[in-house]
Design a protein around this motif. Sequence first.
Motif, PDB file in Angstrom:
ATOM      1  N   ARG A  17       0.843  -1.199   0.000  1.00 54.85           N
ATOM      2  CA  ARG A  17       0.000   0.000   0.000  1.00 54.85           C
ATOM      3  C   ARG A  17       0.877   1.248   0.000  1.00 54.85           C
ATOM      4  NH1 ARG A  17      -5.189  -1.807   1.700  1.00 54.85           N
ATOM      5  NH2 ARG A  17      -5.927   0.270   1.078  1.00 54.85           N
ATOM      6  N   ILE A  18       0.237   2.397  -0.042  1.00 55.10           N
ATOM      7  CA  ILE A  18       0.976   3.653  -0.059  1.00 55.10           C
ATOM      8  C   ILE A  18       1.238   4.129   1.368  1.00 55.10           C
ATOM      9  CG2 ILE A  18      -1.152   5.021  -0.229  1.00 55.10           C
ATOM     10  CD1 ILE A  18       0.420   7.026  -1.949  1.00 55.10           C
ATOM     11  N   SER A  19       2.436   4.634   1.592  1.00 54.33           N
ATOM     12  CA  SER A  19       2.763   5.305   2.857  1.00 54.33           C
ATOM     13  C   SER A  19       2.851   6.795   2.574  1.00 54.33           C
ATOM     14  CB  SER A  19       4.111   4.833   3.399  1.00 54.33           C
ATOM     15  OG  SER A  19       4.088   3.483   3.738  1.00 54.33           O
ATOM     16  N   ILE A  20       2.207   7.588   3.392  1.00 59.92           N
ATOM     17  CA  ILE A  20       2.259   9.044   3.239  1.00 59.92           C
ATOM     18  C   ILE A  20       2.740   9.647   4.551  1.00 59.92           C
ATOM     19  CG2 ILE A  20       0.978  11.162   2.753  1.00 59.92           C
ATOM     20  CD1 ILE A  20      -0.986   9.471   1.125  1.00 59.92           C
ATOM     21  N   GLY A  60      11.910   6.832  -8.293  1.00 62.88           N
ATOM     22  CA  GLY A  60      11.487   5.454  -8.075  1.00 62.88           C
ATOM     23  C   GLY A  60      10.182   5.385  -7.299  1.00 62.88           C
ATOM     24  N   ARG A  61      10.224   4.659  -6.169  1.00 64.76           N
ATOM     25  CA  ARG A  61       9.007   4.508  -5.361  1.00 64.76           C
ATOM     26  C   ARG A  61       8.717   5.727  -4.484  1.00 64.76           C
ATOM     27  NH1 ARG A  61       9.101   1.047  -1.487  1.00 64.76           N
ATOM     28  NH2 ARG A  61      11.374   0.860  -1.316  1.00 64.76           N
ATOM     29  N   PHE A  62       9.638   6.679  -4.463  1.00 63.77           N
ATOM     30  CA  PHE A  62       9.539   7.821  -3.556  1.00 63.77           C
ATOM     31  C   PHE A  62       9.180   9.098  -4.323  1.00 63.77           C
ATOM     32  CE2 PHE A  62      11.266   5.541   0.024  1.00 63.77           C
ATOM     33  CZ  PHE A  62      12.093   4.591  -0.550  1.00 63.77           C
ATOM     34  N   THR A  63       8.180   9.798  -3.821  1.00 62.47           N
ATOM     35  CA  THR A  63       7.790  11.077  -4.396  1.00 62.47           C
ATOM     36  C   THR A  63       7.613  12.078  -3.265  1.00 62.47           C
ATOM     37  OG1 THR A  63       6.604   9.985  -6.208  1.00 62.47           O
ATOM     38  CG2 THR A  63       6.113  12.306  -5.833  1.00 62.47           C
ATOM     39  N   VAL A  64       8.176  13.252  -3.436  1.00 62.39           N
ATOM     40  CA  VAL A  64       7.975  14.320  -2.445  1.00 62.39           C
ATOM     41  C   VAL A  64       7.143  15.417  -3.102  1.00 62.39           C
ATOM     42  CG1 VAL A  64      10.238  15.337  -2.993  1.00 62.39           C
ATOM     43  CG2 VAL A  64       9.078  15.945  -0.860  1.00 62.39           C
ATOM     44  N   PHE A  65       6.157  15.865  -2.358  1.00 61.60           N
ATOM     45  CA  PHE A  65       5.283  16.946  -2.798  1.00 61.60           C
ATOM     46  C   PHE A  65       5.482  18.153  -1.884  1.00 61.60           C
ATOM     47  CE2 PHE A  65       2.704  14.640  -5.836  1.00 61.60           C
ATOM     48  CZ  PHE A  65       2.787  13.317  -5.414  1.00 61.60           C
ATOM     49  N   LEU A  66       5.531  19.335  -2.501  1.00 65.89           N
ATOM     50  CA  LEU A  66       5.693  20.555  -1.719  1.00 65.89           C
ATOM     51  C   LEU A  66       4.545  21.513  -2.011  1.00 65.89           C
ATOM     52  CD1 LEU A  66       7.341  22.466   0.112  1.00 65.89           C
ATOM     53  CD2 LEU A  66       8.593  23.193  -1.950  1.00 65.89           C
ATOM     54  N   ASN A  67       3.891  21.959  -0.952  1.00 70.61           N
ATOM     55  CA  ASN A  67       2.832  22.968  -1.056  1.00 70.61           C
ATOM     56  C   ASN A  67       3.314  24.196  -0.289  1.00 70.61           C
ATOM     57  OD1 ASN A  67       0.570  24.616  -0.680  1.00 70.61           O
ATOM     58  ND2 ASN A  67      -0.843  22.887  -0.600  1.00 70.61           N
ATOM     59  N   LYS A  68       3.885  25.135  -1.027  1.00 74.26           N
ATOM     60  CA  LYS A  68       4.499  26.299  -0.373  1.00 74.26           C
ATOM     61  C   LYS A  68       3.479  27.178   0.319  1.00 74.26           C
ATOM     62  CE  LYS A  68       7.617  28.769  -2.294  1.00 74.26           C
ATOM     63  NZ  LYS A  68       8.342  29.559  -3.328  1.00 74.26           N
ATOM     64  N   LEU A  73       4.895  19.686   3.280  1.00 75.08           N
ATOM     65  CA  LEU A  73       5.413  18.733   2.308  1.00 75.08           C
ATOM     66  C   LEU A  73       5.089  17.324   2.765  1.00 75.08           C
ATOM     67  CD1 LEU A  73       9.257  18.244   2.514  1.00 75.08           C
ATOM     68  CD2 LEU A  73       8.144  19.884   3.989  1.00 75.08           C
ATOM     69  N   SER A  74       5.097  16.436   1.805  1.00 75.36           N
ATOM     70  CA  SER A  74       4.787  15.049   2.126  1.00 75.36           C
ATOM     71  C   SER A  74       5.675  14.132   1.303  1.00 75.36           C
ATOM     72  CB  SER A  74       3.311  14.737   1.875  1.00 75.36           C
ATOM     73  OG  SER A  74       2.974  14.950   0.516  1.00 75.36           O
ATOM     74  N   LEU A  75       5.903  12.968   1.862  1.00 78.89           N
ATOM     75  CA  LEU A  75       6.659  11.918   1.188  1.00 78.89           C
ATOM     76  C   LEU A  75       5.715  10.746   0.952  1.00 78.89           C
ATOM     77  CD1 LEU A  75       9.406  10.642   0.261  1.00 78.89           C
ATOM     78  CD2 LEU A  75       9.602   9.739   2.593  1.00 78.89           C
ATOM     79  N   HIS A  76       5.625  10.330  -0.301  1.00 81.05           N
ATOM     80  CA  HIS A  76       4.811   9.184  -0.658  1.00 81.05           C
ATOM     81  C   HIS A  76       5.731   8.025  -1.039  1.00 81.05           C
ATOM     82  CE1 HIS A  76       0.876  11.511  -1.667  1.00 81.05           C
ATOM     83  NE2 HIS A  76       1.577  12.135  -0.730  1.00 81.05           N
ATOM     84  N   ILE A  77       5.443   6.871  -0.478  1.00 81.01           N
ATOM     85  CA  ILE A  77       6.193   5.667  -0.809  1.00 81.01           C
ATOM     86  C   ILE A  77       5.190   4.662  -1.344  1.00 81.01           C
ATOM     87  CG2 ILE A  77       7.759   3.878   0.015  1.00 81.01           C
ATOM     88  CD1 ILE A  77       8.347   5.652   2.460  1.00 81.01           C
ATOM     89  N   VAL A  78       5.389   4.286  -2.606  1.00 83.34           N
ATOM     90  CA  VAL A  78       4.439   3.320  -3.169  1.00 83.34           C
ATOM     91  C   VAL A  78       5.144   2.431  -4.204  1.00 83.34           C
ATOM     92  CG1 VAL A  78       3.637   5.066  -4.828  1.00 83.34           C
ATOM     93  CG2 VAL A  78       2.223   3.088  -4.372  1.00 83.34           C
ATOM     94  N   PRO A  79       5.008   1.117  -4.131  1.00 81.79           N
ATOM     95  CA  PRO A  79       4.364   0.404  -3.037  1.00 81.79           C
ATOM     96  C   PRO A  79       5.300   0.296  -1.830  1.00 81.79           C
ATOM     97  CG  PRO A  79       5.252  -1.149  -4.617  1.00 81.79           C
ATOM     98  CD  PRO A  79       5.533   0.221  -5.171  1.00 81.79           C
ATOM     99  N   GLY A  83      11.092  -3.542   4.112  1.00 84.33           N
ATOM    100  CA  GLY A  83      12.404  -2.919   4.290  1.00 84.33           C
ATOM    101  C   GLY A  83      12.346  -1.412   4.417  1.00 84.33           C
ATOM    102  N   ASP A  84      11.189  -0.824   4.156  1.00 82.85           N
ATOM    103  CA  ASP A  84      11.019   0.615   4.325  1.00 82.85           C
ATOM    104  C   ASP A  84      10.791   0.976   5.792  1.00 82.85           C
ATOM    105  OD1 ASP A  84       9.020   0.783   1.293  1.00 82.85           O
ATOM    106  OD2 ASP A  84      11.190   1.035   1.552  1.00 82.85           O
ATOM    107  N   SER A  85      10.573  -0.008   6.621  1.00 78.16           N
ATOM    108  CA  SER A  85      10.334   0.255   8.050  1.00 78.16           C
ATOM    109  C   SER A  85      11.560   0.926   8.662  1.00 78.16           C
ATOM    110  CB  SER A  85      10.038  -1.065   8.788  1.00 78.16           C
ATOM    111  OG  SER A  85       8.850  -1.650   8.300  1.00 78.16           O
ATOM    112  N   ALA A  86      11.366   2.132   9.152  1.00 75.45           N
ATOM    113  CA  ALA A  86      12.463   2.949   9.678  1.00 75.45           C
ATOM    114  C   ALA A  86      11.851   4.229  10.234  1.00 75.45           C
ATOM    115  CB  ALA A  86      13.469   3.287   8.580  1.00 75.45           C
ATOM    116  N   VAL A  87      12.694   5.092  10.756  1.00 74.82           N
ATOM    117  CA  VAL A  87      12.246   6.440  11.145  1.00 74.82           C
ATOM    118  C   VAL A  87      12.582   7.391  10.007  1.00 74.82           C
ATOM    119  CG1 VAL A  87      12.482   8.332  12.784  1.00 74.82           C
ATOM    120  CG2 VAL A  87      12.572   5.967  13.600  1.00 74.82           C
TER     121      VAL A  87
END
Lengths: 110, 116
Positions: A17-20, A60-68, A73-79, A83-87
């Motif tokens: 699933r997507i992580s936001i 790749g699987r990572f997208t950053v969005f910026l709303n000035k 801002l947000s980071l989307h990880i999909v799928p 191994g993405d489990s981290a801080v």
Amino acid sequence: DQQVKQNSPSLSVQEGRISILNCDYTNSMFDYFLWYKKYPAEGPTFLISISSIKDKNEDGRFTVFLNKSAKHLSLHIVPSQPGDSAVYFCAASASEKLVFGKGTKLTVNP
Amino acid sequence: NAGVMQNPRHLVRRRGQEARLRCSPMKGHSHVYWYRQLPEEGLKFMVYLQKENIIDESGMPKERFSAEFPKEGPSILRIQQVVRGDSAAYFCASSRDPQGRGYGYTFGSGTRLTVV
């Protein structure tokens, strides 16, 4: 006075699933925004960044969005993968210094 | 792959002793940054150095803390007369130039200082 805020200390998602992950900032002088990933007992690892002149950057699987206008801002990880489990730390800069949020612990469940 | 090397990884000091933390930047990097992470907190900037120069030490406590980056050898963060509140993870980062901030500095694995 926290200039960079990550209001969710933790987030849990299912594999595939997507992580936001979200981040808010207060200083309008920031012109670079970065996301770092950190495993326990290791240093932060750079993931992706975005300049303030852009509103989206994808790698790749990572997208950053910026709303000035919203200073958000947000980071989307999909799928998402286990191994993405981290801080994940959001960081911002107006100079050579980085200002970090407190981090969001992401857990991706198999 | 010689990244940013920090040593020691773990350091235990008694109150009142001195702590010396070392950081060897990546090859070709002449800019070094020190950050501190207290428990449950994000990383906080301490100091930015170039070879033989302190560029910005606005995040350094005014007393007991000092940093250097000599012409030869690693950068050193020195904490004199440590107190329990100094217990934290100290991270060093390096870059080829300060404009590399948009691409993310390279961090070392950190030194975990425990003051007992």
